[in-house]
Design a protein around this motif. Sequence first.
Motif, PDB file in Angstrom:
ATOM      1  N   GLU A  33      42.054  89.935  72.094  1.00  0.00           N
ATOM      2  CA  GLU A  33      40.746  89.272  72.068  1.00  0.00           C
ATOM      3  C   GLU A  33      39.655  90.292  72.332  1.00  0.00           C
ATOM      4  O   GLU A  33      39.864  91.313  72.996  1.00  0.00           O
ATOM      5  CB  GLU A  33      40.689  88.149  73.090  1.00  0.00           C
ATOM      6  N   TRP A  34      38.478  89.998  71.785  1.00  0.00           N
ATOM      7  CA  TRP A  34      37.325  90.855  72.008  1.00  0.00           C
ATOM      8  C   TRP A  34      36.898  90.779  73.459  1.00  0.00           C
ATOM      9  O   TRP A  34      37.038  89.740  74.096  1.00  0.00           O
ATOM     10  CB  TRP A  34      36.168  90.423  71.103  1.00  0.00           C
ATOM     11  N   GLU A  35      36.345  91.865  73.959  1.00  0.00           N
ATOM     12  CA  GLU A  35      35.814  91.947  75.323  1.00  0.00           C
ATOM     13  C   GLU A  35      34.303  91.739  75.294  1.00  0.00           C
ATOM     14  O   GLU A  35      33.633  92.197  74.355  1.00  0.00           O
ATOM     15  CB  GLU A  35      36.089  93.330  75.911  1.00  0.00           C
ATOM     16  N   GLY A  36      33.778  91.107  76.320  1.00  0.00           N
ATOM     17  CA  GLY A  36      32.332  90.952  76.451  1.00  0.00           C
ATOM     18  C   GLY A  36      31.734  90.218  75.266  1.00  0.00           C
ATOM     19  O   GLY A  36      32.263  89.199  74.821  1.00  0.00           O
ATOM     20  N   THR A  37      30.657  90.777  74.721  1.00  0.00           N
ATOM     21  CA  THR A  37      29.972  90.131  73.597  1.00  0.00           C
ATOM     22  C   THR A  37      30.450  90.654  72.242  1.00  0.00           C
ATOM     23  O   THR A  37      29.957  90.209  71.209  1.00  0.00           O
ATOM     24  CB  THR A  37      28.446  90.344  73.704  1.00  0.00           C
ATOM     25  N   ALA A  38      31.403  91.588  72.239  1.00  0.00           N
ATOM     26  CA  ALA A  38      31.907  92.141  70.975  1.00  0.00           C
ATOM     27  C   ALA A  38      32.588  91.042  70.170  1.00  0.00           C
ATOM     28  O   ALA A  38      33.260  90.175  70.724  1.00  0.00           O
ATOM     29  CB  ALA A  38      32.882  93.277  71.242  1.00  0.00           C
ATOM     30  N   ASP A  39      32.394  91.104  68.845  1.00  0.00           N
ATOM     31  CA  ASP A  39      33.051  90.128  67.974  1.00  0.00           C
ATOM     32  C   ASP A  39      33.403  90.714  66.618  1.00  0.00           C
ATOM     33  O   ASP A  39      33.770  90.004  65.695  1.00  0.00           O
ATOM     34  CB  ASP A  39      32.192  88.869  67.799  1.00  0.00           C
ATOM     35  N   ARG A  40      33.263  92.036  66.481  1.00  0.00           N
ATOM     36  CA  ARG A  40      33.604  92.678  65.217  1.00  0.00           C
ATOM     37  C   ARG A  40      33.828  94.174  65.444  1.00  0.00           C
ATOM     38  O   ARG A  40      33.444  94.728  66.470  1.00  0.00           O
ATOM     39  CB  ARG A  40      32.534  92.447  64.174  1.00  0.00           C
ATOM     40  N   VAL A  41      34.412  94.790  64.447  1.00  0.00           N
ATOM     41  CA  VAL A  41      34.679  96.222  64.487  1.00  0.00           C
ATOM     42  C   VAL A  41      33.359  96.977  64.324  1.00  0.00           C
ATOM     43  O   VAL A  41      32.726  96.913  63.276  1.00  0.00           O
ATOM     44  CB  VAL A  41      35.673  96.590  63.350  1.00  0.00           C
ATOM     45  N   GLU A  42      32.948  97.624  65.411  1.00  0.00           N
ATOM     46  CA  GLU A  42      31.782  98.505  65.396  1.00  0.00           C
ATOM     47  C   GLU A  42      31.938  99.479  66.558  1.00  0.00           C
ATOM     48  O   GLU A  42      32.573  99.159  67.565  1.00  0.00           O
ATOM     49  CB  GLU A  42      30.470  97.715  65.506  1.00  0.00           C
ATOM     50  N   PRO A  43      31.389 100.686  66.439  1.00  0.00           N
ATOM     51  CA  PRO A  43      31.557 101.675  67.499  1.00  0.00           C
ATOM     52  C   PRO A  43      31.129 101.118  68.856  1.00  0.00           C
ATOM     53  O   PRO A  43      30.096 100.469  68.978  1.00  0.00           O
ATOM     54  CB  PRO A  43      30.662 102.833  67.058  1.00  0.00           C
ATOM     55  N   GLY A  44      31.969 101.360  69.844  1.00  0.00           N
ATOM     56  CA  GLY A  44      31.706 100.901  71.198  1.00  0.00           C
ATOM     57  C   GLY A  44      32.295  99.535  71.529  1.00  0.00           C
ATOM     58  O   GLY A  44      32.438  99.205  72.700  1.00  0.00           O
ATOM     59  N   ALA A  45      32.636  98.736  70.517  1.00  0.00           N
ATOM     60  CA  ALA A  45      33.236  97.420  70.776  1.00  0.00           C
ATOM     61  C   ALA A  45      34.604  97.610  71.415  1.00  0.00           C
ATOM     62  O   ALA A  45      35.340  98.545  71.088  1.00  0.00           O
ATOM     63  CB  ALA A  45      33.357  96.630  69.478  1.00  0.00           C
ATOM     64  N   ARG A  46      34.915  96.722  72.341  1.00  0.00           N
ATOM     65  CA  ARG A  46      36.210  96.789  73.025  1.00  0.00           C
ATOM     66  C   ARG A  46      36.977  95.488  72.844  1.00  0.00           C
ATOM     67  O   ARG A  46      36.383  94.423  72.740  1.00  0.00           O
ATOM     68  CB  ARG A  46      36.020  97.066  74.520  1.00  0.00           C
ATOM     69  N   PHE A  47      38.301  95.630  72.829  1.00  0.00           N
ATOM     70  CA  PHE A  47      39.168  94.462  72.785  1.00  0.00           C
ATOM     71  C   PHE A  47      40.369  94.697  73.686  1.00  0.00           C
ATOM     72  O   PHE A  47      40.715  95.824  74.008  1.00  0.00           O
ATOM     73  CB  PHE A  47      39.582  94.110  71.349  1.00  0.00           C
ATOM     74  N   ARG A  48      40.953  93.593  74.139  1.00  0.00           N
ATOM     75  CA  ARG A  48      42.073  93.636  75.081  1.00  0.00           C
ATOM     76  C   ARG A  48      43.316  93.097  74.397  1.00  0.00           C
ATOM     77  O   ARG A  48      43.278  92.054  73.747  1.00  0.00           O
ATOM     78  CB  ARG A  48      41.743  92.784  76.309  1.00  0.00           C
TER      79      ARG A  48
END
Length: 157
Positions: A33-48
């Motif tokens: 699942e995406w972390e925080g407000t991330a919801d797509r592949v972009e630099p800096g986005a995190r997922f767990r």
Amino acid sequence: MTERIPCDADTAWALVTDIELPVQCSAELASVEWEGTADRVEPGARFRGRNDHPAFGSWETVCEVVEVEPKRRWVWRVLGPDDATSATWAFEIDPARDGVIVRQWARMGPAPSGLTPAITATPELEGRIVTRRLEEWANGMRANLAWIRDQVDSDSH
């Protein structure tokens, strides 16, 4: 690992940037699942990711997207202690006659990973431990690419 897929780059990109793709194929990755407000592949986005393995037990990893070339390539790193990179993974898409070539690759390190305790406990088995893990990764990548191909094949029928 590479697979020729009979689709356009847009279709391949939509499939490889779905972070839940490996969950469909993996005996190890249970959820992501995406972390925080991330919801797509972009630099800096995190997922767990939540994993379960017979030899290593259950654990979670946090991954960070570090490179994106839309419709061409995205790269993420698995964060270890102190946000050091314990592994790097990527999907790449290249144009080909009658479709695209999708490639997935991974690299261990440079920071310690989940293998480190096993290697520390049995250093004489390091080569075997790493080889087995790389074989598991290769099997997972083959399964991911086959799943992508199956999705395209089923959509075209």
